[in-house]
Design an enzyme around this catalytic site. Structure first.
Site, mmCIF file in Angstrom:
data_model
loop_
_atom_site.group_PDB
_atom_site.id
_atom_site.type_symbol
_atom_site.label_atom_id
_atom_site.label_comp_id
_atom_site.label_asym_id
_atom_site.label_seq_id
_atom_site.Cartn_x
_atom_site.Cartn_y
_atom_site.Cartn_z
ATOM 1 N N CYS A 101 0.822 -1.228 0.000
ATOM 2 C CA CYS A 101 0.000 0.000 0.000
ATOM 3 C C CYS A 101 0.848 1.267 0.000
ATOM 4 C CB CYS A 101 -0.965 -0.005 1.176
ATOM 5 S SG CYS A 101 -2.192 -1.309 1.030
ATOM 6 N N HIS A 142 -3.464 7.494 2.147
ATOM 7 C CA HIS A 142 -3.808 6.167 1.623
ATOM 8 C C HIS A 142 -5.233 5.862 2.085
ATOM 9 C CE1 HIS A 142 -3.896 2.046 0.626
ATOM 10 N NE2 HIS A 142 -3.700 1.584 1.844
ATOM 11 N N ASN A 185 -9.970 -0.112 -0.452
ATOM 12 C CA ASN A 185 -8.508 -0.012 -0.417
ATOM 13 C C ASN A 185 -7.955 -0.579 -1.731
ATOM 14 O OD1 ASN A 185 -5.778 -0.275 0.044
ATOM 15 N ND2 ASN A 185 -5.991 -1.139 2.098
HETATM 16 N N1 ACO Z 1 -18.428 -8.273 8.851
HETATM 17 C C1 ACO Z 1 -18.845 -8.459 10.124
HETATM 18 N N2 ACO Z 1 -17.987 -8.694 11.135
HETATM 19 C C2 ACO Z 1 -16.677 -8.723 10.852
HETATM 20 C C3 ACO Z 1 -16.172 -8.535 9.549
HETATM 21 C C4 ACO Z 1 -17.119 -8.305 8.517
HETATM 22 N N3 ACO Z 1 -16.752 -8.093 7.236
HETATM 23 N N4 ACO Z 1 -14.826 -8.626 9.575
HETATM 24 C C5 ACO Z 1 -14.484 -8.846 10.843
HETATM 25 N N5 ACO Z 1 -15.589 -8.932 11.621
HETATM 26 C C6 ACO Z 1 -15.693 -9.168 13.056
HETATM 27 C C7 ACO Z 1 -14.471 -9.860 13.625
HETATM 28 O O1 ACO Z 1 -14.553 -11.257 13.415
HETATM 29 C C8 ACO Z 1 -14.555 -9.482 15.089
HETATM 30 O O2 ACO Z 1 -15.509 -10.308 15.706
HETATM 31 P P1 ACO Z 1 -15.239 -10.869 17.206
HETATM 32 O O3 ACO Z 1 -15.159 -9.622 18.059
HETATM 33 O O4 ACO Z 1 -16.437 -11.690 17.435
HETATM 34 O O5 ACO Z 1 -13.947 -11.603 17.127
HETATM 35 C C9 ACO Z 1 -15.134 -8.063 15.054
HETATM 36 O O6 ACO Z 1 -15.741 -7.927 13.748
HETATM 37 C C10 ACO Z 1 -14.117 -6.969 15.245
HETATM 38 O O7 ACO Z 1 -13.005 -7.229 14.381
HETATM 39 P P2 ACO Z 1 -11.728 -6.302 14.354
HETATM 40 O O8 ACO Z 1 -10.748 -6.843 13.360
HETATM 41 O O9 ACO Z 1 -11.241 -6.038 15.735
HETATM 42 O O10 ACO Z 1 -12.392 -4.967 13.769
HETATM 43 P P3 ACO Z 1 -11.740 -3.536 13.584
HETATM 44 O O11 ACO Z 1 -12.580 -2.541 14.227
HETATM 45 O O12 ACO Z 1 -10.265 -3.517 13.895
HETATM 46 O O13 ACO Z 1 -11.902 -3.283 12.002
HETATM 47 C C11 ACO Z 1 -10.509 -3.410 10.005
HETATM 48 C C12 ACO Z 1 -11.288 -4.165 11.084
HETATM 49 C C13 ACO Z 1 -11.512 -2.637 9.167
HETATM 50 C C14 ACO Z 1 -9.754 -4.404 9.143
HETATM 51 C C15 ACO Z 1 -9.516 -2.429 10.661
HETATM 52 O O14 ACO Z 1 -8.814 -3.097 11.667
HETATM 53 C C16 ACO Z 1 -8.493 -1.843 9.701
HETATM 54 O O15 ACO Z 1 -8.830 -1.064 8.834
HETATM 55 N N6 ACO Z 1 -7.192 -2.157 9.872
HETATM 56 C C17 ACO Z 1 -6.122 -1.579 9.109
HETATM 57 C C18 ACO Z 1 -6.106 -2.024 7.701
HETATM 58 C C19 ACO Z 1 -4.971 -1.323 6.982
HETATM 59 O O16 ACO Z 1 -4.732 -0.142 7.141
HETATM 60 N N7 ACO Z 1 -4.204 -2.046 6.219
HETATM 61 C C20 ACO Z 1 -2.987 -1.453 5.652
HETATM 62 C C21 ACO Z 1 -3.022 -1.279 4.293
HETATM 63 S S1 ACO Z 1 -3.462 -2.722 3.426
HETATM 64 C C22 ACO Z 1 -2.097 -3.254 2.479
HETATM 65 O O17 ACO Z 1 -0.963 -2.920 2.656
HETATM 66 C C23 ACO Z 1 -2.412 -4.279 1.427
#
Ligand code: ACO
Length: 324
Positions: free
Chosen positions: A114, A251, A281
């Protein structure tokens, strides 16, 4: 007299197929509401069967050339930032070179996931300010839909396909922060975070292209802190501060990361370019896409100061300060 790499043309391309969040509700235990509130994403574009990263890159490049009023043979170098190339080799850049009918020069790819466009801009800037080339076509292009595990709701709802292209040209400046062009860059990586975001296949391991794996919540914790630090370091290298910023062009991974970064930099959301709702993304394509759309919307104007920042797999992260 200082040579600066100045933006002279910008363009983008998004595949035709638009996939709203609701489409995932049929196959996954997820909802439009969860995706919107946790990530800010509402829809994304997916490439058609047979449509490759070099196709997307070529369309974006044509748009940037038209915007600049240039022919491909006015360009010396093509740099493509991508983690989803058509083939393991040759580079996407050489495929684009051929598709555009470029007769000379050279092209190569940069892979920093990314953060790829930030790394590509840095390479382009180095080639220009060292006097080696005059014009560089810098492209970010991805088909992340091809490396999704469609059973993993925590990743497959977040990514999309697209491409953006920027043409940089050598121009003379005064050597002050008032010059147009790239004013400073800052790059970082730390390989100890490999398992936080990776693809579970490759040439020298499985012999397959693999699927994306991400510990999203752990990555989230690193993102804001590292993005603020790199943006402020790049600004300091340019002799500027947060107060000088007209636009943050972040980003586009998650609206919560975008807002958190802006808040820590004391920049109001009115001065932040946001496109994540429409594209998800798109990895290395996300920054040039956001830039191109912001210019098209009339948000970013000539002479304004931008700081653009990204973090991704590696981890690799960085920022570029550019006066438009
Ligand atoms: N629908 C419903 N529930 C979901 C989904 C979904 N699509 N995906 C995950 N959940 C659930 C999880 O299983 C978890 O359930 P649990 O509490 O029962 O275990 C709950 O939702 C919370 O999950 P988290 O991963 O803690 O959710 P979070 O608030 O952190 O959001 C996200 C997730 C959107 C991925 C966020 O963490 C994020 O954006 N992270 C950074 C991503 C990023 O910047 N990546 C870098 C660039 S990418 C690259 O380089 C290719």
């Amino acid at each position: 007299m200082t040579i600066r790499a100045v933006a002279v043309g910008i363009g983008h391309y998004l595949p035709e197929r638009v996939v709203p969040n609701s489409e995932f509700e049929a196959t996954l235990d997820t909802s439009d509401e969860w995706i919107r509130t946790r990530s800010g994403i509402e829809r994304r574009h997916f490439a058609a069967d047979g449509e490759t990263t070099s196709d997307l890159a070529t369309y974006a490049a044509r748009a940037a050339l038209a915007d600049a009023g240039l022919d491909i043979n006015d360009i010396d170098t093509i740099i493509v930032a991508t983690s989803t190339p058509d083939l393991t080799f040759p580079s996407v850049a050489t495929m684009v070179q051929h598709k555009l009918g470029m007769q000379g020069g050279f092209g190569f790819d940069v892979q920093a996931v990314c953060a790829g466009f930030i790394y590509a801009l840095t390479n382009a800037n180095a080639l220009i300010i060292s006097g080696q080339v005059n014009r560089v076509l810098v492209i970010g292009a991805e088909t992340f839909s091809r490396i999704m595990d469609w059973t993993d709701r925590s990743t497959c709802v977040l990514f999309g396909d697209g491409a953006g292209a920027l043409i940089l040209e050598a121009q003379t400046g005064k050597g002050t922060p008032q010059d147009r062009g790239i004013l400073a860059v800052d790059l970082n990586s730390d390989g100890k975070y490999r398992d936080m975001l990776y693809v579970d296949g490759g040439v020298s391991t499985t012999g397959t292209s693999g699927k994306l794996r991400m510990m999203g919540n752990q990555l989230f914790r690193h993102a804001i802190e590292k993005l603020v630090a790199t943006a402020e370091t790049a600004l300091a290298k340019a002799g500027l501060t947060d107060d000088d910023v007209d636009w943050i062009v972040p980003h586009q991974a998650n609206i919560r990361i975008i807002k958190g970064t802006a808040k820590k930099m004391n920049v109001s959301m009115d001065h932040v370019i946001v496109t994540v709702q429409d594209h998800g993304n798109t990895s290395a394509a996300s920054i040039p896409l956001a830039l191109s759309i912001a210019v098209e919307r009339g948000q970013i104007k000539r002479g304004e100061l931008l700081v653009t920042e990204a973090i991704g797999g590696g981890l690799a992260w960085g920022a570029v300060v550019i006066r438009w």
